[in-house]
Every structure is written in C-alpha cells, then in structure tokens.
Design an enzyme around this catalytic site. Structure first.
Site, PDB file in Angstrom:
ATOM      1  N   ARG A 155      35.049  25.131   5.762  1.00 21.76           N
ATOM      2  CA  ARG A 155      36.437  25.477   5.457  1.00 21.76           C
ATOM      3  C   ARG A 155      37.314  25.387   6.708  1.00 21.76           C
ATOM      4  NH1 ARG A 155      36.980  27.611   0.438  1.00 21.76           N
ATOM      5  NH2 ARG A 155      38.738  28.994   0.867  1.00 21.76           N
ATOM      6  N   ASP A 174      32.315  34.982   8.078  1.00 23.15           N
ATOM      7  CA  ASP A 174      32.256  35.468   6.707  1.00 23.15           C
ATOM      8  C   ASP A 174      32.549  36.962   6.699  1.00 23.15           C
ATOM      9  OD1 ASP A 174      31.673  36.163   4.111  1.00 23.15           O
ATOM     10  OD2 ASP A 174      29.764  35.079   4.032  1.00 23.15           O
ATOM     11  N   ASN A 228      44.746  39.052   4.308  1.00 18.50           N
ATOM     12  CA  ASN A 228      44.940  38.301   3.074  1.00 18.50           C
ATOM     13  C   ASN A 228      43.639  37.985   2.330  1.00 18.50           C
ATOM     14  OD1 ASN A 228      46.610  36.295   1.322  1.00 18.50           O
ATOM     15  ND2 ASN A 228      44.923  35.072   2.145  1.00 18.50           N
ATOM     16  N   TYR A 270      37.039  44.940  -8.898  1.00 23.85           N
ATOM     17  CA  TYR A 270      38.224  44.459  -8.205  1.00 23.85           C
ATOM     18  C   TYR A 270      39.342  45.496  -8.246  1.00 23.85           C
ATOM     19  CZ  TYR A 270      42.154  41.377  -7.049  1.00 23.85           C
ATOM     20  OH  TYR A 270      43.261  40.804  -6.470  1.00 23.85           O
ATOM     21  N   LYS A 301      41.184  47.370  -4.956  1.00 27.05           N
ATOM     22  CA  LYS A 301      42.605  47.307  -4.636  1.00 27.05           C
ATOM     23  C   LYS A 301      43.248  48.691  -4.637  1.00 27.05           C
ATOM     24  CE  LYS A 301      42.638  43.023  -3.777  1.00 27.05           C
ATOM     25  NZ  LYS A 301      42.773  42.593  -2.354  1.00 27.05           N
ATOM     26  N   THR A 329      46.618  30.435  -7.478  1.00 28.83           N
ATOM     27  CA  THR A 329      45.663  30.157  -6.422  1.00 28.83           C
ATOM     28  C   THR A 329      44.303  29.897  -7.065  1.00 28.83           C
ATOM     29  OG1 THR A 329      45.085  32.497  -6.208  1.00 28.83           O
ATOM     30  CG2 THR A 329      46.909  31.674  -4.850  1.00 28.83           C
TER      31      THR A 329
END
Length: 333
Positions: free
Chosen positions: A126, A144, A170, A228, A232, A261
């Site tokens: 990446r 990572d 991010n 998830y 958050k 995305t």
C-alpha cells in the site's frame, strides 16, 4: 523508518505546540531570517520567499514556492495562547490510514494547502501506491495499526523526527478482529506516545449511537470480531475525556457520513469531499469553532453525541481500562 524525500526546506523548526502567530510588527530578527524573510517574520503559504519547498510546483519540482511572511517573533508567541493558530501557518500533520478514501483525500488537501504532511500505509504494497504523494514532499510511515508493536515503532520514529502539530486518526476498519485494535487501541496509543501534537482529530461514525456503553468483556486484542458501533462509541468518549482532562490538547471527533469509500461502498449517499474537509478544518483552522475541544462533528456542524459520551464516570473508566490494557497511561496535561 520515517521516509522523506531529500529536500532543502528552510522554515523554522517548530516546538510542536500549536501557537497563535498574530500579525503586526515584531521586536526584531528571529532565527527564521536565514530563510530569506524580512527580520522577525515567519513563513506562511502565499508569498514568494522559500526555495526548495518539498511541495513547490509540480511533483518533483524543487522550484521556489509561494510563501507569505507574517510579521511576528518569539516574543509574540510568548504572549499568545497555546491553541490559537493563524490561518496559513505551515503545520506538520500525520494522517493515519491514508492509502485511500478519506485519508488520501485529507493528505492531498493538506499538501495543496502547503502543509508538511506525514502519510501512513499499513504495509509496503500500500505504501508503493503513495509514490505520487511522497514525490510531492509527503513523509511516510508504514505499519499495521492492528499490531501494538508497530504502533509503538511508528510513534518512536515520529518522535525522533520534527515534531508534529496535529494528527488525523483516520484509520479504521468496519468488521472483523481488527476492529478494536485499529479503531480504539491504535489512536489511544498514538495519543499517549506522540510527544508533539496538540490537535487530535478522531474518526467517529453515526454508528456510535448504537454502541453499548459498557466496558465489560471487550476483546481489545482482537482475538474475535469486534463491534464497530461499540468501537466508535469508545473513541468518541475518548475525545470527550481528553477535552475534560487534557486542557493542553484540542480533541475532536468527526462523523464523515456514509461516504463512498472501500468501507462505505460505491452507493453510499454522503459527500466524500465534505467528510475529509471537516477533518482538515479541525486539524488546521483557527476558526473559534475548530478551537473548541471535545466536539462531535458532521460536515462542519457540531452535533450531540450518544448520552454516554458525556458520562464522566464512563470516560474515567475508559481511560483506566485503556491504560491498564496497553500499559501506557496518558501523560498528565
């Protein structure tokens, strides 16, 4: 290691403290005069003055760039508050998870504004895709964020380089075992370990409203898939806790919306541009709203988060659990 194209860039070294640099005549020459400025003036994007800026002209072009000089000196800095930054000041900013999507858009926007940016990629493959950004002068760290030793190594590399002014946390994952390590542990560790930055912008989500306000039985190491929504809620609560306990920091949470995305999918209805621009605004702006710590933001509008975010007992429990889990307490503010 932290990678940077070899260039000559002569703006003065920052201390890592975000300061107000008001305009007006300064009392005399400062160390920045060697960059070609008039005595007592600081470099800012917008007026001729610095040669070999790593972001000058096109990719790979080391011609002179536009730089604005602001008539201010160290004495002016000493009279200023710690978190008021004038528009146009060059900042050094880390953006995690910047190989694509919101993070990539944030890096490109920050470079276009003339800031000194450090991008982040999870692995070498990446990282190779960020060659165009490094050619424009971006720094690069690789690691990572699911692996705590990689997060620690990245923090060590960054602490050994020029101090950061801000971090846009991010990087994030939606499903699977990396959810808690990447979405919560990594930003917590970077906040605790990085010595310089005074602004921290964290990626939240509207999914945090469905999170459970409990810390019982959380698999922080990612041996099983994580929630998830819970992750958050925790990171949004971390922002509120930092705003209350670390008055030296500016901490903000951003809900970018359901954007197209890799995570959101191609049919996501929200505006990708507005998502990353809110991150950039909070990391760099001297607007009074952007200088208010503890906000939960959606498209530059402050919103009310989950009720648990304001529960100081829950905040304290979260800080204690994260410190105990990682062995790294937050430094005192």
């Amino acid at each position: 290691m932290l990678r940077k194209r070899s260039v000559t860039f002569t703006y003065p070294r920052r201390t890592g403290v975000v300061r107000s640099w008001p305009s007006g005549p300064g009392p005399g020459p400062g160390p920045e005069a060697e960059a070609g400025a008039a005595p007592g003036r600081r470099p800012q994007v917008g007026e001729r003055g610095i040669a070999d800026h790593p972001r000058a002209g096109n990719a790979g072009d080391d011609a002179a760039t536009d730089v604005r000089w602001d008539s201010t000196t160290e004495a002016d800095d000493a009279r200023s508050g710690p978190t008021d930054l004038r528009r146009g000041t060059i900042m050094r900013i880390l953006v995690t998870g910047s190989a694509e999507g919101l993070g990539l858009a944030a890096v490109e926007a920050l470079l276009a504004q003339g800031h000194d940016v450090v991008a982040h990629a999870r692995n070498e493959d990446r990282a190779a895709g960020l060659a165009a950004l490094t050619a424009r002068g971006a720094g690069l760290v690789v690691g990572d964020l699911e692996q705590r030793d990689a997060v620690t190594r990245i923090a060590d590399e960054l602490n050994a380089a020029e101090p950061l002014d801000a971090v846009i946390h991010n990087a994030g994952v939606y499903t699977g075992r990396p959810v808690m390590p990447v979405n919560v542990i990594a930003p917590y560790l970077l906040t605790a370990l990085l010595a310089g930055p005074r602004r921290h912008v964290y990626l939240s989500s509207g999914s945090h409203y469905g999170g459970r306000a409990t810390l019982q039985g959380v698999d922080w190491r990612g041996t099983a898939p994580g929630s998830y929504g819970d992750s958050k809620l925790y990171v949004t609560t971390l922002v509120a806790a930092l705003a209350r306990t670390r008055l030296d920091l500016l901490a903000s949470a951003v809900d970018p919306g359901w954007v197209p995305t890799r995570m959101g999918g191609p049919d996501a209805p929200d505006d990708l541009d507005l998502g990353h621009r809110t991150q950039v605004w909070l990391a760099t702006s001297d607007d009074p709203d952007a200088l208010a710590s503890g906000g939960y933001w959606y498209h530059r509008q402050r919103r009310e988060p989950h009720d648990a975010v304001h529960d100081t007992a829950f905040q304290d429990d979260l800080l204690r659990v994260l410190a105990d889990e990682t062995g790294v307490p937050l430094p005192a503010g």
